[in-house]
Design a protein around this motif. Structure first.
Motif: not given
Length: 612
Positions: A299-305, A312-319, A392-398
């Protein structure tokens, strides 16, 4: 009667002549009044001259020359009221007399002249000289017009034209003027160079629509100009003379006549080919990065301050399907169903520290992603260095977390098993020690009893290692400092060191050893300390034993046993050991890649140095 009639006739005739004369006098008076009114109300200075001197002037003349009429009457135009020389270099007197002479010959004169006021200030004029006759006398009528304001305006206009021409010539942006039919009226050097023409003459031979890749684009521009009058930033393709295609940006206005009809177009042309190439390269780069972003399986998510999601990318939208759309929401709202930032929040820490931050956090409740590993990277402005957001670089570690739980469970089981093994080994060794003790108690030969005791101590040294291991949290390493301390006390008690008057001291630093070195080092220590207790202090002699464990240079460890006893026998030779103890010491030292050194100065020292 005849004479009376003649006199009456003459009288009537005289009356008629008197009436005619009165009428002429009235007309002359009226004409004089008109002349005087015109003379005084004129906006120009008017002079009447006899020869080269003023004999009359109007009030405007006095105002123009900054004096009274009396100051002008009787003066010449070239003495007090002109500078010595005119702008062309001629003397004012000579030039003025030439003009006056020509005027008296009946040749009207009109010429520019620089006059000066009574205070000496100069001003520019235009002078006309005309011959007039007053009665039978010839005079000159001089009309002087102050053109200083007009000259200044002309000078300003000329400077403006020169400035415009310089700007037109030097400006690096193309400038042009064309007719609606396509005839080129004017172009500047920048446009000539932009389109690759050798000179202005060759450029003027073409029509304006010839430079368009698509002539229809010119028609579109004309339609917009007809409607709006001016068009800003119109982007279009032009043809270079060598065949290349240029992208240009036009700013154009329509010029209309009094009837509102467009008579020409004027405008500026800027070459934006490189800009277009850069824009295209940027689009391709953005498309490439977008493809990369969407191809990443994490997952990739870009945030402002303020932690608002901007991409976001499609992985975040899926999750996080249940919380779509994600963009525009706060990250803690979309990803955690909270109304305030999480604690701990790696993205907040990243914004504060400017460094990459990491955290393992639970996933959204009900989502298949139960655990995520979150990396927060700062987005810094390359120029100012200011942090403008977070990636934010988000990895599923379940699966990993579940595997770790299984590993931890398995590891716990193995730890229990290993602990039990060490405990059982230690117990088995203790049984062997007890058997040797029982065997020794049935023997009468002291030599055999001592041999049994030495074997017991050697086995005890190994059992002690296993005891420390099963008592430790780390089953692969032994706290050798504690081992030396405790085993020294064990041997001291076993041999009754205090009763013999021997003082046992330890100088120990923190050292840990793996099991492969702990057992041989324990056996070496047993041999050295047992040897010192048994042989260094014969016949009840008192003394001191010091055990040292230190770190040496280059990560080496030294184990030393020193005593203040009687020293070594005269026939002692380390290279040819005569006892089992010395043979063990030498063999075990080689096993741990150590070096054995013996000191016989003040007391006796056995020192082993081996890699840490």
């Amino acid at each position: 009667m005849i004479r009376q009639g003649e006199r009456k006739h003459e009288l009537n005739k005289l009356r008629e002549e008197i009436n005619i004369l009165k009428k002429e006098i009235a007309e002359l008076k009226e004409s004089a009044i008109r002349y005087k009114t015109l003379f005084e109300s004129a906006n120009d200075a008017i002079f009447v001259m006899e020869d080269d001197r003023f004999i009359d002037c109007n009030q405007k003349a006095a105002e123009m020359f900054g004096c009274r009429r009396e100051d002008l009457i009787g003066e010449t135009p070239y003495e007090k009221f002109s500078p010595p020389f005119q702008p062309d270099g001629q003397p004012s007197q000579k030039k003025a007399l030439q003009k006056i002479k020509a005027a008296f010959k009946g040749q009207p004169q009109f010429f520019p002249w620089t006059h000066c006021r009574l205070d000496g200030s100069l001003f520019e004029t235009e002078v006309s000289l005309s011959l007039i006759e007053i009665g039978a006398k010839k005079s000159l009528l001089a009309i002087v017009r102050d053109v200083s304001a007009r000259k200044r305006a002309e000078s300003a206009l000329r400077r403006a034209q020169e400035h415009y021409q310089e700007l037109f010539t030097q400006i690096p942006i193309g400038l042009y003027s064309t007719t609606p039919e396509g005839e080129i009226l004017d172009v500047n050097p920048a446009l000539i160079d932009m389109l690759g023409f050798p000179d202005k003459k060759s450029f003027m031979k073409i029509k304006s629509f010839d430079v368009y890749v698509d002539p229809q684009e010119r028609e579109t521009l004309k339609a917009r100009l007809e409607k709006d009058g001016v068009v800003y930033g119109y982007q279009v393709r032009f043809k270079h003379r060598d065949g290349r295609v240029l992208w240009v940006k036009l700013t154009t206005r329509a010029i209309r006549d009094n009837e509102g009809k467009i008579i020409r177009y004027e405008g500026a042309i800027e070459d934006i080919t490189q800009q277009k190439k850069s824009e295209e390269a940027l689009k391709q780069s953005e498309a490439f990065l977008e493809n990369v972003l969407y191809s990443i399986q994490d997952g990739i998510s870009v945030l402002d301050p303020d932690l608002t999601i901007v991409m976001t990318n499609q992985v975040m939208e899926k999750w996080y399907t249940s919380n779509l759309p994600l963009v525009g929401k706060k990250c803690f709202e979309a990803y955690h169903n909270r109304n305030q930032p999480c604690h701990p929040c790696p993205s907040l820490r990243c914004l504060e520290s400017g460094r990459t931050e990491k955290e393992i956090v639970p996933g959204l409740k009900g989502s298949p992603v139960e655990w995520i590993e979150l990396f927060s990277y700062p987005l810094k402005n390359p120029i100012t260095g200011k942090i403008e957001g977070v990636v934010e670089f988000v990895r599923d570690i379940t699966p990993r977390k579940k595997a770790e739980e299984l590993i931890q469970k398995s590891l716990k089981e193995k730890e229990i098993l290993l602990q039990e093994i060490h405990h059982r080994v230690k117990n088995n060794l203790q049984i062997i020690i007890s058997l040797l003790r029982l065997q020794a108690s049935s023997e009468k030969d002291n030599r055999l009893i001592n041999m049994f005791r030495e074997c017991q101590n050697r086995i005890k040294a190994m059992a002690f290692v296993h005891e420390k291991l099963y008592q430790s949290r780390d089953f692969t390493r032994v706290d050798f400092t504690q081992y030396i301390h405790d085993f020294a006390q064990e041997l001291s008690t076993a041999f009754g060191v205090k009763k013999k008057g021997i003082k046992l001291k330890t100088e120990l630093e923190e050292v840990e050893l793996d099991i492969n070195r702990a057992i041989p080092c324990g056996l070496i220590f047993n041999e050295l300390l047992t040897n010192a207790i048994q042989h260094a202090f014969p016949e009840g002699r008192a003394g001191e034993i010091i055990v040292r464990l230190h770190w040496e240079e280059q990560g080496q460890i030294s184990l030393e046993v020193w005593d203040s006893g009687v020293g070594l026998p005269a026939d002692f030779d380390l290279e040819v050991p005569k006892t089992l103890g010395l043979m063990l010491i030498k063999s075990l030292t080689a096993q741990i890649n150590g070096q054995l050194a013996i000191g016989t100065g003040e007391g006796t020292s056995f020192k082993i140095v081996f890699p840490g």
